[in-house]
Motif scaffolding. Structure first.
Motif, short mmCIF file in Angstrom:
data_model
loop_
_atom_site.label_atom_id
_atom_site.label_comp_id
_atom_site.label_asym_id
_atom_site.label_seq_id
_atom_site.Cartn_x
_atom_site.Cartn_y
_atom_site.Cartn_z
N UNK A 237 6.86 6.44 -5.08
CA UNK A 237 7.64 5.57 -4.20
C UNK A 237 8.16 4.35 -4.97
N UNK A 238 9.32 3.85 -4.51
CA UNK A 238 9.96 2.71 -5.16
C UNK A 238 10.31 1.63 -4.15
N UNK A 239 10.39 0.40 -4.65
CA UNK A 239 10.92 -0.73 -3.90
C UNK A 239 12.07 -1.28 -4.71
N UNK A 240 13.27 -1.30 -4.12
CA UNK A 240 14.45 -1.83 -4.80
C UNK A 240 14.73 -3.24 -4.32
N UNK A 241 14.88 -4.16 -5.26
CA UNK A 241 15.21 -5.54 -4.94
C UNK A 241 16.65 -5.61 -4.45
N UNK B 30 0.86 -1.17 0.00
CA UNK B 30 0.00 0.00 0.00
C UNK B 30 0.91 1.23 0.00
N UNK B 31 1.10 1.82 -1.18
CA UNK B 31 1.92 3.03 -1.31
C UNK B 31 1.07 4.22 -0.86
N UNK C 222 3.32 2.23 -7.44
CA UNK C 222 4.71 2.22 -6.97
C UNK C 222 5.54 1.49 -8.00
N UNK C 223 6.86 1.64 -7.95
CA UNK C 223 7.75 1.01 -8.93
C UNK C 223 8.67 0.02 -8.23
N UNK C 224 8.78 -1.17 -8.80
CA UNK C 224 9.74 -2.18 -8.33
C UNK C 224 10.94 -2.10 -9.25
N UNK C 225 12.14 -1.96 -8.65
CA UNK C 225 13.36 -1.78 -9.44
C UNK C 225 14.42 -2.81 -9.05
#
Length: 129
Positions: A57-61, A51-52, A83-86
């Motif tokens: 906002x981003x989530x970096x692996x 839930x952004x 949100x973006x997963x990077x």
């Protein structure tokens, strides 16, 4: 010559898997692999409901070289903001919009960024036609 007996049957031994995690994403977050770092709440789980709370906002692996190919994560956007997963180097893997679900999986772990594939699932809500 010294010999060793493999008591585990000759296959890979995987670390414990965190199955589910709910993330209230208030700031961008860098994830860690479970058991590969000091204890932290920011670990990768197999299923992540996110839930952004705001836009951008981003989530970096984590570093892909610390995982095996085939590592899979499901991101379900349960909030109203995209949100973006990077990758660990900041390259976009997917950007789940509100109500969408993406599964990502690692196909090459020879670099920190790795090569990730993403697959968008169908509707997470439906109604009879």
């Amino acid at each position: 010559m010294t010999t060793y007996t493999n008591t585990f049957g000759g296959t890979n031994i995987y670390p414990s898997d965190v199955s589910y995690r709910y993330v209230s994403l208030t700031v961008s977050q860098v994830l860690d692999w479970p058991l590969e770092t000091a204890p932290t709440n920011d670990v990768v789980a197999s299923i992540m409901d996110v839930n952004a709370t705001t836009t951008g906002l981003t989530i970096d692996m984590p570093n892909a070289t610390d995982a095996g190919t085939g590592q899979t994560v499901l991101f379900n956007n349960v909030g109203s903001n995209t949100f973006t997963v990077r990758t660990s180097t900041g390259v976009q893997i997917c950007a789940p919009t509100s109500g969408s679900t993406f599964q990502i999986y690692l196909t090459d772990n020879s670099t920190a960024a790795g090569t990730w594939r993403s697959f968008q699932y169908g509707a997470s809500a439906s109604a009879a036609n």
